[in-house]
Design a protein around this motif. Structure first.
Motif, PDB file in Angstrom:
ATOM      1  N   ARG A 106      -6.879 -65.433 -25.332  1.00 22.74           N
ATOM      2  CA  ARG A 106      -5.676 -65.597 -24.982  1.00 22.74           C
ATOM      3  C   ARG A 106      -5.172 -67.037 -24.888  1.00 22.74           C
ATOM      4  O   ARG A 106      -6.143 -68.009 -24.369  1.00 22.74           O
ATOM      5  CB  ARG A 106      -5.509 -64.923 -23.573  1.00 22.74           C
ATOM      6  CG  ARG A 106      -5.715 -63.663 -23.541  1.00 22.74           C
ATOM      7  CD  ARG A 106      -5.142 -62.482 -24.256  1.00 22.74           C
ATOM      8  NE  ARG A 106      -5.420 -61.135 -24.077  1.00 22.74           N
ATOM      9  CZ  ARG A 106      -5.090 -60.226 -24.804  1.00 22.74           C
ATOM     10  NH1 ARG A 106      -4.201 -60.592 -25.995  1.00 22.74           N
ATOM     11  NH2 ARG A 106      -5.431 -58.976 -24.934  1.00 22.74           N
ATOM     12  N   PHE A 107      -4.331 -67.288 -25.497  1.00 25.28           N
ATOM     13  CA  PHE A 107      -3.919 -68.971 -25.611  1.00 25.28           C
ATOM     14  C   PHE A 107      -2.324 -68.897 -25.167  1.00 25.28           C
ATOM     15  O   PHE A 107      -2.067 -70.117 -25.262  1.00 25.28           O
ATOM     16  CB  PHE A 107      -4.033 -69.385 -26.897  1.00 25.28           C
ATOM     17  CG  PHE A 107      -5.441 -69.893 -27.400  1.00 25.28           C
ATOM     18  CD1 PHE A 107      -6.027 -71.314 -27.292  1.00 25.28           C
ATOM     19  CD2 PHE A 107      -6.232 -68.990 -28.052  1.00 25.28           C
ATOM     20  CE1 PHE A 107      -7.149 -71.652 -27.436  1.00 25.28           C
ATOM     21  CE2 PHE A 107      -7.606 -69.446 -28.199  1.00 25.28           C
ATOM     22  CZ  PHE A 107      -7.879 -70.570 -28.252  1.00 25.28           C
ATOM     23  N   GLY A 108      -1.805 -67.929 -24.396  1.00 24.49           N
ATOM     24  CA  GLY A 108      -0.779 -68.072 -24.125  1.00 24.49           C
ATOM     25  C   GLY A 108       0.481 -67.875 -24.941  1.00 24.49           C
ATOM     26  O   GLY A 108       1.672 -68.251 -25.012  1.00 24.49           O
ATOM     27  N   PHE A 109       0.167 -67.153 -26.184  1.00 20.49           N
ATOM     28  CA  PHE A 109       1.290 -67.144 -27.253  1.00 20.49           C
ATOM     29  C   PHE A 109       2.081 -65.818 -26.766  1.00 20.49           C
ATOM     30  O   PHE A 109       1.676 -65.013 -25.902  1.00 20.49           O
ATOM     31  CB  PHE A 109       0.570 -66.691 -28.526  1.00 20.49           C
ATOM     32  CG  PHE A 109      -0.110 -67.869 -29.070  1.00 20.49           C
ATOM     33  CD1 PHE A 109       0.812 -69.060 -29.664  1.00 20.49           C
ATOM     34  CD2 PHE A 109      -1.590 -67.762 -29.369  1.00 20.49           C
ATOM     35  CE1 PHE A 109       0.239 -69.963 -30.342  1.00 20.49           C
ATOM     36  CE2 PHE A 109      -2.019 -69.217 -29.900  1.00 20.49           C
ATOM     37  CZ  PHE A 109      -1.451 -69.968 -30.531  1.00 20.49           C
ATOM     38  N   ALA A 110       3.422 -65.937 -27.177  1.00 20.68           N
ATOM     39  CA  ALA A 110       4.279 -64.840 -26.695  1.00 20.68           C
ATOM     40  C   ALA A 110       3.841 -63.396 -26.961  1.00 20.68           C
ATOM     41  O   ALA A 110       4.151 -62.574 -26.243  1.00 20.68           O
ATOM     42  CB  ALA A 110       5.554 -65.184 -27.186  1.00 20.68           C
ATOM     43  N   GLY A 111       3.448 -63.134 -28.202  1.00 20.01           N
ATOM     44  CA  GLY A 111       2.959 -61.909 -28.451  1.00 20.01           C
ATOM     45  C   GLY A 111       1.751 -61.245 -27.818  1.00 20.01           C
ATOM     46  O   GLY A 111       1.243 -59.939 -28.254  1.00 20.01           O
ATOM     47  N   GLU A 112       0.818 -62.048 -27.245  1.00 21.21           N
ATOM     48  CA  GLU A 112      -0.319 -61.739 -26.661  1.00 21.21           C
ATOM     49  C   GLU A 112       0.025 -60.361 -25.481  1.00 21.21           C
ATOM     50  O   GLU A 112      -1.115 -59.737 -25.109  1.00 21.21           O
ATOM     51  CB  GLU A 112      -0.979 -62.664 -25.819  1.00 21.21           C
ATOM     52  CG  GLU A 112      -1.560 -63.757 -26.759  1.00 21.21           C
ATOM     53  CD  GLU A 112      -2.277 -64.949 -26.270  1.00 21.21           C
ATOM     54  OE1 GLU A 112      -2.108 -64.957 -24.785  1.00 21.21           O
ATOM     55  OE2 GLU A 112      -2.716 -65.923 -26.868  1.00 21.21           O
ATOM     56  N   ALA A 113       1.299 -60.235 -24.629  1.00 21.14           N
ATOM     57  CA  ALA A 113       1.311 -59.327 -23.897  1.00 21.14           C
ATOM     58  C   ALA A 113       1.372 -58.158 -24.704  1.00 21.14           C
ATOM     59  O   ALA A 113       0.553 -57.060 -24.185  1.00 21.14           O
ATOM     60  CB  ALA A 113       2.654 -59.397 -23.453  1.00 21.14           C
TER      61      ALA A 113
ATOM     62  N   LYS B 175      -2.113 -56.871 -25.343  1.00 22.28           N
ATOM     63  CA  LYS B 175      -3.017 -56.652 -24.258  1.00 22.28           C
ATOM     64  C   LYS B 175      -2.702 -55.088 -24.162  1.00 22.28           C
ATOM     65  O   LYS B 175      -3.648 -54.519 -23.617  1.00 22.28           O
ATOM     66  CB  LYS B 175      -2.617 -57.568 -23.005  1.00 22.28           C
ATOM     67  CG  LYS B 175      -3.589 -56.902 -22.106  1.00 22.28           C
ATOM     68  CD  LYS B 175      -3.132 -58.307 -20.657  1.00 22.28           C
ATOM     69  CE  LYS B 175      -3.882 -58.014 -19.648  1.00 22.28           C
ATOM     70  NZ  LYS B 175      -3.636 -58.993 -18.539  1.00 22.28           N
ATOM     71  N   GLN B 176      -1.530 -54.660 -24.477  1.00 23.28           N
ATOM     72  CA  GLN B 176      -0.896 -53.317 -24.077  1.00 23.28           C
ATOM     73  C   GLN B 176      -1.491 -52.364 -24.919  1.00 23.28           C
ATOM     74  O   GLN B 176      -2.253 -51.463 -24.765  1.00 23.28           O
ATOM     75  CB  GLN B 176       0.440 -53.282 -24.055  1.00 23.28           C
ATOM     76  CG  GLN B 176       0.856 -51.726 -23.832  1.00 23.28           C
ATOM     77  CD  GLN B 176       0.801 -51.396 -22.252  1.00 23.28           C
ATOM     78  OE1 GLN B 176       0.684 -52.008 -21.373  1.00 23.28           O
ATOM     79  NE2 GLN B 176       0.332 -50.153 -22.129  1.00 23.28           N
ATOM     80  N   ASN B 177      -1.909 -53.047 -26.264  1.00 21.97           N
ATOM     81  CA  ASN B 177      -2.486 -52.167 -27.183  1.00 21.97           C
ATOM     82  C   ASN B 177      -3.834 -51.980 -26.873  1.00 21.97           C
ATOM     83  O   ASN B 177      -4.568 -51.092 -27.266  1.00 21.97           O
ATOM     84  CB  ASN B 177      -2.178 -53.055 -28.562  1.00 21.97           C
ATOM     85  CG  ASN B 177      -0.836 -52.705 -29.268  1.00 21.97           C
ATOM     86  OD1 ASN B 177      -0.176 -51.725 -28.802  1.00 21.97           O
ATOM     87  ND2 ASN B 177      -0.622 -53.715 -30.139  1.00 21.97           N
TER      88      ASN B 177
END
Length: 370
Positions: free
Chosen positions: A350-357, A360-362
């Motif tokens: 995790r680096f704080g990119f917008a797509g990480e949420a 994470k759900q996947n």
């Protein structure tokens, strides 16, 4: 992904720069760009990925000629470029990092080389680091399972211990296998980054660096936008592979110099996680272009390399004295590579990119990232 690029070329050149907390560098980048584009019709797009420093204020105050696109969030390199590419109307499009400085004559040299070679879809300069040395990533081979194994084991660093090889020396040693329009042939321990190549001649290559890449307009219209599967790393190599697959050529232009303050604009605090993100991007690339078997082989190779490197790196990190910080960094890299290889389903740090949420759900749902 298909790029909806306007059909008419209203400008000689379109420039796309993606920024994230780049206040230390973007001013020098734009000043050099403005100097080098004198006499050309140019449009410049700066996509700011949610900077929290004074980057946006600086751009608004000092560079009103820039078309600023604000995302509000850090979507990564590819997504940032993809936001601006459909807006570009130039005959050529330059992807440029904010931590670069185009040296005098470099941009016109790239434009001239692209025009002189109709089969060339993209050209790249010699990237020089802050100390003046050449960055190997500016021109190298595409990654394969074969050439990544010595890279994972750091065996390619053996090449840095040997004298750099000029094109003339390589041609004398092996003239049949080293025509002037290609880089020197790879060695078994140096088949990816070509660390022994002095990069002293312009030639066709397999891969260029996205820090400064000049693209022919037709290429974007035909191939489309950058792949956003990885927020950073190998998106440029993926684009080079797609370009080659469509029959275009790539050229490295040795006479064009661009300074690249590499890894200084992002200020990485976690060297191990950063390397794990590189591994994840390579895994995505291999899975896409070489198939699932190649991707699985790479995971096994990364785990084996971590098993070899980690004990030695941890021992070195425990030793006091000069260089201990660098030895600790190597230990973090080896451990993070091992953790990534063991992680299932695969996901990057995790680096704080917008797509990480969404990723994470996947992961919670047991789904691998797309």
């Amino acid at each position: 992904m298909t790029a909806s690029v306007p059909a008419a070329s209203a400008f000689d050149l379109s420039v796309v720069i993606v920024t994230f907390n780049a206040e230390r560098f973007v001013g020098a980048c734009l000043d050099a760009l403005h100097r080098e584009t004198a006499g050309l019709t140019v449009e410049v797009f700066v996509v700011d990925n949610g900077s929290t420093d004074t980057t946006v204020a600086l751009l608004r105050e000092r560079y009103p000629w820039v078309q600023l696109l604000e995302t509000g969030l850090n979507h990564g390199f590819s997504a940032g470029n993809n936001l601006a590419l459909p807006c570009c109307t130039g005959a050529s499009v330059l992807l440029l990092n904010p931590d670069t400085v185009v040296q005098p004559g470099a941009l016109r040299g790239l434009l001239a080389d692209l025009q002189a070679h109709p089969q060339t879809g993209a050209v790249g300069p010699r990237l020089r680091l802050g100390d003046g040395s050449t960055q190997p990533e500016c021109a190298r081979y595409l990654p394969t399972v074969r050439n990544l194994w010595p890279w994972l084991l750091l065996l390619d660093k053996l090449a840095s211990r040997l004298p750099l090889t000029t094109f003339a020396q390589q041609a004398n040693q092996n003239p049949l296998h080293n025509p002037p329009h290609h880089p020197p042939p790879p060695r078994w321990f140096d088949g990816f980054n070509l660390l022994r190549w002095r990069r002293d001649h312009s030639c066709a290559v397999q891969s260029l660096c996205g820090a400064c890449m000049l693209l022919r307009r037709e290429v974007i219209e035909q191939i489309g936008l950058l792949d956003e599967a990885s927020p950073m790393y190998l998106d440029d190599i993926d684009y080079c592979r797609r370009l080659l697959d469509k029959g275009w050529q790539l050229r490295y232009v040795s006479s064009s110099d661009v300074t690249h303050f590499w890894q200084q604009s992002t200020q990485p605090r976690r060297a191990g996680d950063q390397f794990a993100l590189v591994c994840h991007s390579i895994w995505l690339y291999l899975r896409k272009h070489e198939g699932p078997a190649a991707a699985r082989w790479f995971v096994a190779m990364a785990l084996a390399a971590a098993t070899v490197r980690a004990p030695l790196a941890l021992l070195g990190a425990a030793l006091p004295g000069p260089g201990q910080a660098n030895r600790r960094r190597r230990a973090h890299i080896a451990l993070s590579m091992g953790r990534w290889a063991l992680r299932h389903p695969k996901r990057p740090p995790r680096f704080g990119f917008a797509g990480e949420a969404a990723d994470k759900q996947n992961s919670r749902s047991g789904l691998a990232p797309p």
